[in-house]
Scaffold this motif. Structure first.
Motif, PDB file in Angstrom:
ATOM      1  N   UNK A 130       0.837  -1.197   0.000  1.00 46.72           N
ATOM      2  CA  UNK A 130       0.000   0.000   0.000  1.00 46.72           C
ATOM      3  C   UNK A 130       0.877   1.254   0.000  1.00 46.72           C
ATOM      4  N   UNK A 131       0.583   2.198  -0.907  1.00 48.58           N
ATOM      5  CA  UNK A 131       1.427   3.382  -1.045  1.00 48.58           C
ATOM      6  C   UNK A 131       1.019   4.440  -0.034  1.00 48.58           C
ATOM      7  N   UNK A 132       1.360   4.157   1.236  1.00 56.31           N
ATOM      8  CA  UNK A 132       1.031   5.134   2.276  1.00 56.31           C
ATOM      9  C   UNK A 132       2.194   5.262   3.258  1.00 56.31           C
ATOM     10  N   UNK A 133       2.218   6.363   4.001  1.00 59.93           N
ATOM     11  CA  UNK A 133       3.356   6.596   4.903  1.00 59.93           C
ATOM     12  C   UNK A 133       3.542   5.440   5.880  1.00 59.93           C
ATOM     13  N   UNK A 134       4.792   5.113   6.176  1.00 62.98           N
ATOM     14  CA  UNK A 134       5.076   4.091   7.173  1.00 62.98           C
ATOM     15  C   UNK A 134       5.272   2.697   6.616  1.00 62.98           C
ATOM     16  N   UNK A 135       4.909   2.485   5.354  1.00 68.64           N
ATOM     17  CA  UNK A 135       5.040   1.142   4.778  1.00 68.64           C
ATOM     18  C   UNK A 135       6.515   0.730   4.648  1.00 68.64           C
ATOM     19  N   UNK A 136       7.306   1.630   4.021  1.00 65.85           N
ATOM     20  CA  UNK A 136       8.737   1.332   3.858  1.00 65.85           C
ATOM     21  C   UNK A 136       9.382   1.137   5.231  1.00 65.85           C
ATOM     22  N   UNK A 137       8.992   1.970   6.168  1.00 65.39           N
ATOM     23  CA  UNK A 137       9.560   1.867   7.507  1.00 65.39           C
ATOM     24  C   UNK A 137       9.301   0.498   8.115  1.00 65.39           C
TER      25      UNK A 137
END
Lengths: 425, 425
Positions: free
Chosen positions: B276-283
């Protein structure tokens, strides 16, 4: 809960299979409720391979560096053994001689243990670990350099640790079943000894028995640590070496009159020919030898020929020291005053050992009769309170050992009693 | 009189002949009026043989015991080297990492040096000795257990000792003539670099150049210890790694615009598909990876497909960590939220390194043009101030390295200048 020190020699940990077999045996001792400290030698031929490498880079390797090199051997075996034990689900930690607190003097290649401070070992076993200690090595008190104790030094490490930790027993695992009444390779009917007193074991070790080193037995006697010599392969009960007879079933093992027959073909004989028969001559010969750091074994001085006033003095010493002794004597020929030197390395020594000699007259006579019956000629004689040794031709040694072994009723399937003559000794 | 630290790798001391050759080189440095401290690795394949033994007794050797085992390797080589030097008539003493004061943390198998207290080494060399120190090993500050620094750790030992002893230079002897503009096995026309700045060397080491380890160069930079990488076989001048250019003849070596091309085929790429392309995913993905103690290298996030709101995130990591990373991500699939994982270990990385990039616009463009002309497709891109790296198919790596090496005028018999475009980077 008792504390057991076990020592495994190089042949017991010669390869990965051996290490795993030994690990199982160690875990067994731990499961039996003991605290276990293990002393281990280098694997199989490792030490010889390292010596070979040293000779390739330097004809005269320096003592300090030679010790640094050799101690790599136990480092390998002890780490592998600790891993193998952990793999069986028990905790183990390995320690170098230095870490185990084996403090020595600074004589590289043949250091002597002067103190053992086993604080880390005590902590390790009190925390439930099996402690694995490198045999044969220590650290010098003054310079903190790594030292080695000389060949067979791992046995001494084990006994010294057992003494410092107040162990119940020091088990020396080896590739034979124990101490025998004679070398089983020479005497097929040799019997395993169940118990032998420290004193008799010391005499056997000094007379050529290879199972335990003299130094190790001496240490065990001084601190009264019972040694149990046994096979790491068979798991059978071996030989107990201690001050008091062990119990076996409901009775104590009896002190044997004769413990065994040892032999040694590693010595040579030097005869100093044509020595003036006057006070101080023998002293100047043996001072010369002692100054060259050579230990001698037996000494005999022939009866002086009255006509010449000259006599011959013979002594035995390790073959490996022969060259050095001859050189030392030649260098001091004018000081000593002798005609010539004779060197003979085709000799052998046969020794009969037993505390019973003290109280059983006739042992000496029976010994000489057995040798005479076997047609063995005697060249030198030396005795202690509990030992008689003779030097013969090297070729006669095996026959002589068998003859004496049989004559004293030591053969395993023999129940003949030895009849001692009444001539005393 | 200067103080020189020399380090010899396992291939330089692979056998008795190698040890004798190295001993001569060391004595040469001593005769030139230097105080000499030598750091030595284990002989040839010793370490691999010990690892093999460990695997035979235990599938998962414990860290503490594994370190105890491996350190036997340097113990052998350092003692032999000291003997060989003494045999040439010079005084030498060998020291373990512990004796040399190499203090580390307690992370077995990849400990970090936290202090060096070289009192015994200083005494030894002040007394006229050549000091031989075991590389790769130390002793833990808290438990006094033996530790190892991980593969290539001997270089770090050498630099750390050089820093602690305030040496003039740390000479790293190896089996190649120095640091090259590319791996000479891939690029026949690769040139030996006379001097390279610490920063460029750090980037080359991080990008797959095997001559010096990143950790070692980092240590040298921090303490400003010049490193001289050279061959123990040829005796030629090698590559200087330092903060300031060396003098050569009557002029300083110029800072090169491009230092070299490095490549690395030891990495794999993991793509997390449908994130999902939302903040916190990569983290949450990289927290999962970090918690598994895995270091990643390059990262790229694809442009999100507007219709689905999902994106893909790719990263590279050592192949050896691939299994662990996949397992960690799968275990946390619901927490992170992704569709699937793709694992690709058929990738390679090509890196162009040079401080000149900072001031020479067009390097990036020329790099991509060279790859394009060679028909190499680019999958990932990453840059630092003085490095550009791309990921390609593994099969394309060698061709790509050669193309880039030629394009930037690094080929040894080429004098073509590289024409930089004006597009900047």
């Amino acid at each position: 809960m008792g504390l057991v020190v076990q020592k495994y020699g190089g042949s017991s940990v010669a390869d990965a299979e051996g290490i795993k077999r030994v690990a199982k045996r160690i875990v067994e001792a731990k499961k039996n409720g003991n605290q276990v400290v293990v002393v281990v030698s280098a694997m199989g031929d490792t030490t010889d391979e390292l010596i070979d490498l040293a000779e390739q880079v330097s004809p005269m390797p320096a003592g300090r560096e030679f010790d640094m090199l050799l101690t790599a051997g136990e480092r390998i075996s002890m780490a592998l053994l600790a891993m193998a034990i952990k793999n069986l689900g028990h905790e183990a930690q390995s320690f170098t001689g230095s870490q185990a607190g084996v403090i020595t003097d600074s004589v590289h290649n043949k250091a002597r243990i002067i103190d053992v401070t086993p604080g880390r070992i005590r902590d390790s076993i009190d925390n439930g670990n099996i402690a694995i200690v490198a045999g044969f090595q220590g650290v010098s008190a003054d310079k903190k350099d790594i030292t080695t104790l000389g060949r067979g030094g791992s046995d001494t490490t084990a006994v010294a640790l057992a003494a410092a930790l107040d162990a119940e027993v020091c088990e020396i695992y080896t590739d034979v079943d124990g101490v025998f009444t004679a070398d089983p390779r020479v005497v097929k009917k040799a019997r395993k000894i169940d118990w032998i007193a420290f004193e008799d074991m010391l005499e056997l070790a000094a007379s050529g028995s290879k199972v335990l080193l003299h130094r190790c037995v001496e240490y065990a006697r001084r601190y009264n640590i019972p040694i149990h010599v046994r096979s790491s392969f068979s798991g059978l009960k071996g030989t107990w070496v201690s001050s008091e007879p062990i119990e076996q079933g409901d009775k104590k093992v009896e002190q044997a009159i004769i413990s065994g027959v040892a032999h040694d073909t590693s010595e040579a004989k030097i005869t100093v020919v044509g020595v003036p028969d006057k006070p101080g001559e023998a002293a100047s010969i043996f001072r010369t030898i002692a100054d060259a750091q050579i230990n001698i074994d037996m000494v005999v001085q022939n009866v002086s020929a009255a006509a010449t006033g000259l006599t011959d003095i013979s002594f035995t010493l390790p073959k490996t020291e022969g060259r050095k002794a001859i050189d030392a004597l030649e260098a001091n020929r004018s000081g000593i005053g002798f005609d010539s030197l004779r060197y003979d390395d085709q000799i052998g020594k046969i020794s009969l050992v037993g505390a019973g000699m003290k109280t059983n007259p006739g042992v000496t006579a029976a010994f000489f009769e057995a040798l005479s019956d076997a047609g063995v000629n005697i060249e030198l004689i030396s005795t202690s309170e509990i030992r008689i040794s003779v030097v013969t031709r090297a070729d006669d040694v095996n026959e002589a050992v068998r003859a004496v072994h049989t004559a004293f009723g030591l053969d395993s399937d023999s129940d003949e009693a030895v009849v001692y003559g009444g001539t005393g000794r």
